[in-house]
Design a protein around this motif. Sequence first.
Motif, PDB file in Angstrom:
ATOM      1  N   ARG A  75       0.807  -1.220   0.000  1.00  0.00           N
ATOM      2  CA  ARG A  75       0.000   0.000   0.000  1.00  0.00           C
ATOM      3  C   ARG A  75       0.842   1.274   0.000  1.00  0.00           C
ATOM      4  NH1 ARG A  75      -5.374  -0.766   1.874  1.00  0.00           N
ATOM      5  NH2 ARG A  75      -5.584   1.491   1.576  1.00  0.00           N
ATOM      6  N   GLN A  76       2.007   1.235   0.684  1.00  0.00           N
ATOM      7  CA  GLN A  76       2.773   2.479   0.840  1.00  0.00           C
ATOM      8  C   GLN A  76       4.262   2.340   0.535  1.00  0.00           C
ATOM      9  OE1 GLN A  76       1.884   4.182   4.702  1.00  0.00           O
ATOM     10  NE2 GLN A  76      -0.241   4.595   4.179  1.00  0.00           N
ATOM     11  N   GLY A  77       4.656   1.216  -0.067  1.00  0.00           N
ATOM     12  CA  GLY A  77       6.032   1.074  -0.532  1.00  0.00           C
ATOM     13  C   GLY A  77       7.071   0.876   0.551  1.00  0.00           C
ATOM     14  N   TYR A  78       6.671   0.385   1.714  1.00  0.00           N
ATOM     15  CA  TYR A  78       7.625   0.133   2.790  1.00  0.00           C
ATOM     16  C   TYR A  78       8.499  -1.074   2.462  1.00  0.00           C
ATOM     17  CZ  TYR A  78       5.843   3.360   6.362  1.00  0.00           C
ATOM     18  OH  TYR A  78       5.504   4.481   7.084  1.00  0.00           O
ATOM     19  N   THR A  79       9.782  -0.965   2.803  1.00  0.00           N
ATOM     20  CA  THR A  79      10.634  -2.153   2.844  1.00  0.00           C
ATOM     21  C   THR A  79      10.620  -2.678   4.279  1.00  0.00           C
ATOM     22  OG1 THR A  79      12.579  -0.781   3.275  1.00  0.00           O
ATOM     23  CG2 THR A  79      12.132  -1.377   0.991  1.00  0.00           C
ATOM     24  N   SER A  80      10.897  -3.959   4.457  1.00  0.00           N
ATOM     25  CA  SER A  80      10.778  -4.557   5.790  1.00  0.00           C
ATOM     26  C   SER A  80      11.945  -5.476   6.079  1.00  0.00           C
ATOM     27  CB  SER A  80       9.459  -5.337   5.899  1.00  0.00           C
ATOM     28  OG  SER A  80       9.350  -6.307   4.875  1.00  0.00           O
ATOM     29  N   ALA A  81      12.246  -5.595   7.375  1.00  0.00           N
ATOM     30  CA  ALA A  81      13.340  -6.471   7.799  1.00  0.00           C
ATOM     31  C   ALA A  81      13.115  -6.916   9.229  1.00  0.00           C
ATOM     32  CB  ALA A  81      14.681  -5.764   7.685  1.00  0.00           C
ATOM     33  N   VAL A  82      13.569  -8.126   9.533  1.00  0.00           N
ATOM     34  CA  VAL A  82      13.670  -8.612  10.906  1.00  0.00           C
ATOM     35  C   VAL A  82      15.147  -8.780  11.209  1.00  0.00           C
ATOM     36  CG1 VAL A  82      13.175 -10.496  12.505  1.00  0.00           C
ATOM     37  CG2 VAL A  82      11.433  -9.790  10.845  1.00  0.00           C
ATOM     38  N   LEU A  83      15.548  -8.319  12.385  1.00  0.00           N
ATOM     39  CA  LEU A  83      16.948  -8.416  12.813  1.00  0.00           C
ATOM     40  C   LEU A  83      16.983  -9.205  14.114  1.00  0.00           C
ATOM     41  CD1 LEU A  83      16.297  -5.231  11.754  1.00  0.00           C
ATOM     42  CD2 LEU A  83      18.789  -5.235  11.711  1.00  0.00           C
ATOM     43  N   HIS A  84      17.768 -10.310  14.111  1.00  0.00           N
ATOM     44  CA  HIS A  84      17.727 -11.233  15.245  1.00  0.00           C
ATOM     45  C   HIS A  84      19.040 -12.007  15.302  1.00  0.00           C
ATOM     46  CE1 HIS A  84      16.012 -13.555  18.388  1.00  0.00           C
ATOM     47  NE2 HIS A  84      15.596 -14.590  17.681  1.00  0.00           N
ATOM     48  N   GLY A  85      19.769 -11.910  16.400  1.00  0.00           N
ATOM     49  CA  GLY A  85      21.059 -12.570  16.520  1.00  0.00           C
ATOM     50  C   GLY A  85      20.956 -14.036  16.891  1.00  0.00           C
ATOM     51  N   ASP A  86      20.275 -14.791  16.050  1.00  0.00           N
ATOM     52  CA  ASP A  86      20.062 -16.221  16.304  1.00  0.00           C
ATOM     53  C   ASP A  86      20.049 -16.931  14.950  1.00  0.00           C
ATOM     54  OD1 ASP A  86      19.584 -18.582  17.601  1.00  0.00           O
ATOM     55  OD2 ASP A  86      17.571 -18.093  18.273  1.00  0.00           O
ATOM     56  N   GLY A  87      19.969 -18.262  14.991  1.00  0.00           N
ATOM     57  CA  GLY A  87      19.923 -19.047  13.763  1.00  0.00           C
ATOM     58  C   GLY A  87      18.695 -18.721  12.934  1.00  0.00           C
ATOM     59  N   LYS A  88      18.863 -18.702  11.624  1.00  0.00           N
ATOM     60  CA  LYS A  88      17.753 -18.273  10.768  1.00  0.00           C
ATOM     61  C   LYS A  88      16.606 -19.282  10.740  1.00  0.00           C
ATOM     62  CE  LYS A  88      19.750 -20.125   6.461  1.00  0.00           C
ATOM     63  NZ  LYS A  88      20.201 -19.788   5.099  1.00  0.00           N
ATOM     64  N   SER A  89      16.899 -20.555  11.010  1.00  0.00           N
ATOM     65  CA  SER A  89      15.845 -21.570  10.925  1.00  0.00           C
ATOM     66  C   SER A  89      15.107 -21.788  12.241  1.00  0.00           C
ATOM     67  CB  SER A  89      16.440 -22.903  10.460  1.00  0.00           C
ATOM     68  OG  SER A  89      17.380 -23.393  11.404  1.00  0.00           O
ATOM     69  N   PHE A  90      15.582 -21.136  13.328  1.00  0.00           N
ATOM     70  CA  PHE A  90      14.927 -21.302  14.620  1.00  0.00           C
ATOM     71  C   PHE A  90      13.488 -20.806  14.507  1.00  0.00           C
ATOM     72  CE2 PHE A  90      14.305 -20.245  19.215  1.00  0.00           C
ATOM     73  CZ  PHE A  90      14.539 -21.522  19.715  1.00  0.00           C
ATOM     74  N   TRP A  91      12.530 -21.616  14.993  1.00  0.00           N
ATOM     75  CA  TRP A  91      11.087 -21.334  14.846  1.00  0.00           C
ATOM     76  C   TRP A  91      10.678 -21.231  13.373  1.00  0.00           C
ATOM     77  CZ3 TRP A  91       8.138 -22.855  18.381  1.00  0.00           C
ATOM     78  CH2 TRP A  91       8.320 -22.566  19.749  1.00  0.00           C
ATOM     79  N   ASN A  92      11.479 -21.825  12.478  1.00  0.00           N
ATOM     80  CA  ASN A  92      11.103 -21.844  11.060  1.00  0.00           C
ATOM     81  C   ASN A  92      11.018 -20.435  10.470  1.00  0.00           C
ATOM     82  OD1 ASN A  92      10.344 -23.385   8.718  1.00  0.00           O
ATOM     83  ND2 ASN A  92       8.212 -22.801   9.034  1.00  0.00           N
ATOM     84  N   ARG A  93      11.758 -19.496  11.056  1.00  0.00           N
ATOM     85  CA  ARG A  93      11.630 -18.093  10.642  1.00  0.00           C
ATOM     86  C   ARG A  93      12.043 -17.874   9.186  1.00  0.00           C
ATOM     87  NH1 ARG A  93      13.483 -16.989  16.256  1.00  0.00           N
ATOM     88  NH2 ARG A  93      11.768 -15.918  17.317  1.00  0.00           N
ATOM     89  N   ASP A  94      13.062 -18.607   8.727  1.00  0.00           N
ATOM     90  CA  ASP A  94      13.530 -18.362   7.361  1.00  0.00           C
ATOM     91  C   ASP A  94      12.516 -18.773   6.307  1.00  0.00           C
ATOM     92  OD1 ASP A  94      13.907 -21.026   8.073  1.00  0.00           O
ATOM     93  OD2 ASP A  94      15.659 -21.292   6.792  1.00  0.00           O
ATOM     94  N   GLU A  95      11.478 -19.495   6.716  1.00  0.00           N
ATOM     95  CA  GLU A  95      10.414 -19.857   5.784  1.00  0.00           C
ATOM     96  C   GLU A  95       9.166 -18.997   5.983  1.00  0.00           C
ATOM     97  OE1 GLU A  95      10.670 -21.779   3.206  1.00  0.00           O
ATOM     98  OE2 GLU A  95      12.758 -22.192   3.715  1.00  0.00           O
ATOM     99  N   ILE A  96       8.727 -18.860   7.218  1.00  0.00           N
ATOM    100  CA  ILE A  96       7.458 -18.153   7.434  1.00  0.00           C
ATOM    101  C   ILE A  96       7.585 -16.657   7.158  1.00  0.00           C
ATOM    102  CG2 ILE A  96       7.681 -17.662   9.908  1.00  0.00           C
ATOM    103  CD1 ILE A  96       4.661 -18.553  10.078  1.00  0.00           C
ATOM    104  N   TYR A  97       8.774 -16.089   7.348  1.00  0.00           N
ATOM    105  CA  TYR A  97       8.938 -14.659   7.047  1.00  0.00           C
ATOM    106  C   TYR A  97       8.657 -14.374   5.569  1.00  0.00           C
ATOM    107  CZ  TYR A  97      11.081 -13.610  11.622  1.00  0.00           C
ATOM    108  OH  TYR A  97      11.331 -13.422  12.956  1.00  0.00           O
ATOM    109  N   LYS A  98       8.949 -15.338   4.713  1.00  0.00           N
ATOM    110  CA  LYS A  98       8.647 -15.162   3.292  1.00  0.00           C
ATOM    111  C   LYS A  98       7.134 -15.021   3.093  1.00  0.00           C
ATOM    112  CE  LYS A  98      12.612 -18.040   1.961  1.00  0.00           C
ATOM    113  NZ  LYS A  98      13.029 -19.335   1.351  1.00  0.00           N
ATOM    114  N   HIS A  99       6.374 -15.800   3.840  1.00  0.00           N
ATOM    115  CA  HIS A  99       4.910 -15.742   3.739  1.00  0.00           C
ATOM    116  C   HIS A  99       4.352 -14.454   4.343  1.00  0.00           C
ATOM    117  CE1 HIS A  99       4.244 -19.990   2.405  1.00  0.00           C
ATOM    118  NE2 HIS A  99       5.466 -20.097   2.906  1.00  0.00           N
TER     119      HIS A  99
END
Length: 640
Positions: A337-361
């Motif tokens: 809607r407004q052209g925002y870019t987004s990011a999550v920053l977290h000093g942990d493994g990318k696959s913990f809690w399946n984050r590297d997959e669900i963040y795509k969704h």
Amino acid sequence: MKKLISTKMGFFSIVLVLYWLKTYLIYKVEFDLGVKGAIQEFLLFLNPLSSGLILLGITLFSKGRKVGRRLIIMQVLLGLILYANIVFYRFNSDFITLATMMQTNNFGSLGGSIISLMQWHDLLYLIDIVVLIVLYNMVKGNWSETRIKVRKPLTILAMGVLVFTINLGLAEADRPQLLERAFDRNYLVKYLGIYNFIAYDTIQSANTSTQRVLADSDDITVVENYTKTKYAEPNPAYFGVAEGKNIIKIHLESFQSFLIDFKLHGEEVTPFLNSLVHDESQNFTYFDNFFHQTEQGKTADAELIMDNSLYGLPQGSAFVMKGDNTYQSFPAIIGERQGYTSAVLHGDGKSFWNRDEIYKHFGIDEFYHEDYYDMSEDNVINYGLKDKPFFEESIKYLKEMKQPFYAHLMTLTNHHPFTINEEEATLAPAETNDKTVNNYFQTARYLDEALEQFFNDLKEAGLYDDSVIMIYGDHYGISDNHNKAMEEILGEEITPLKYSELQRVPFMIKIPGVKGQGTNHEYSGQIDVVPTMLHLLGIDAQDYILMGTDMFSEDHKDYVPFRKGNFVTKDFTYLDGVYYDNKTKEVIEEPTEEMIKQKETVLHELDLSDKVMYGDLLRFYKPNDEWKPVDVNSYSYKKE
């Protein structure tokens, strides 16, 4: 007696009795199941019997001396299941479900927590196994190699079914709709037993997996009608005031609101956060009646709720169980809607809690995980990167992001078992007999210091003044297993009502160019964040499937549901079938029709959210003509 022990059926009887007594003893010692009255106490004692008769009875079909060995093996397996739940319960005040067992990729990072949850007296839970092994070696020479006649094990199994039927009948009489309204696993274990609960949970998991296949577009229409009825009109004074501003969302791990203004040894535990709450220039609005609404997913649940305004699952984590669902998340909405870019920053493994997959969704553009940070030994403790180096290193990524941006920064140090190096602790620990509680205040102080440092870095980088800054707590840090120590700390009894009040977590927000309200006493929860933020950006929340309402709206719905069906309002609280007056703290013996209706609304809302999650219903919903579903194939979180 000697003759009885020497027979296969005699040995079976001894195994059954040891199993029964061990399970009941652990119920009483390890779990706080809220047993009230003679019937519930009787059911607690009775319920291990049915599962024991059935599970141990199956081994009686074995041939010869294998009966004894398989009885011992079954006893070991049942003991392992029980002990796993003991350790899990000590931190989560909850029981393991099939959903949580499927999240085993997370358990590898829990080593420190698991070890800290083990206790020396746990060795006593091995006594029954030692006794059975010794006894088996004494009597096995008297056993023949023939099988026990089939009618005996069949009779045992039939007895198990009969005992369970009686057990269930008494449970339903004492707690009607026990299985239909199974939001609270404590109730299921108390009434039916832990092994019967596991069987029930397995069946429920199988049922929910079929819901997606059977769902259709009519199902989402029912949900849409409800959310539009609940919708709260935006406050004109706030609608659109943050449009085009960067959004910096800061996650305070395991941080509860009682820490605000709390003093230990005469010192403020969180002086910097306190200064934000009491800032005379009122840059921030602090919601002091804001509650976390997480369940088994804890941090992952908080992320889900605060980016989607949908509740977490009753069992397990949606991040793992429903990682492939269609989502219409906040970052995706504001990106489109407004052209925002987004990011999550977290000093942990990318696959913990399946984050590297669900963040795509979720439509999140960038995920800065451990590969992007200096994870040297000095910088890491417990779960991952310490908060101070995490914030320090994150600034460079924020400066590189295309504006306007939405950045979600997740801290880690203030996490169970609340470990901190002695040289980094600037506050003496509390002085109770509970190490977890003692250390909690030290890591909270460290987090507070890290946050102050980050604010200074934001200002130096020129990112502070023109950014919305949102700070929130994700879930409790101190579970009810530590109530005794917390009573020492707080100087009052931790009743069920008091414990529910301790589920408040901070939520504070700074909006550029808008004077803050100071402290806002509105009752609200994590479910309300997305509609609030959409309205601040000038996007009407009515277009989307959201369970919460705008916290700045005059029409905000100020009841806060919890995952197990409990809820809190300004005037009263509902907990496990009991209504409490928030002012007097007394039980309301005769709840009003309005109170009962509110309970039904909460249960209906939770049920609708579950239908969305289990049925993946958002695949059938288009918020507006311009909406384009998130293309997960366009995202990659590998470091270039």
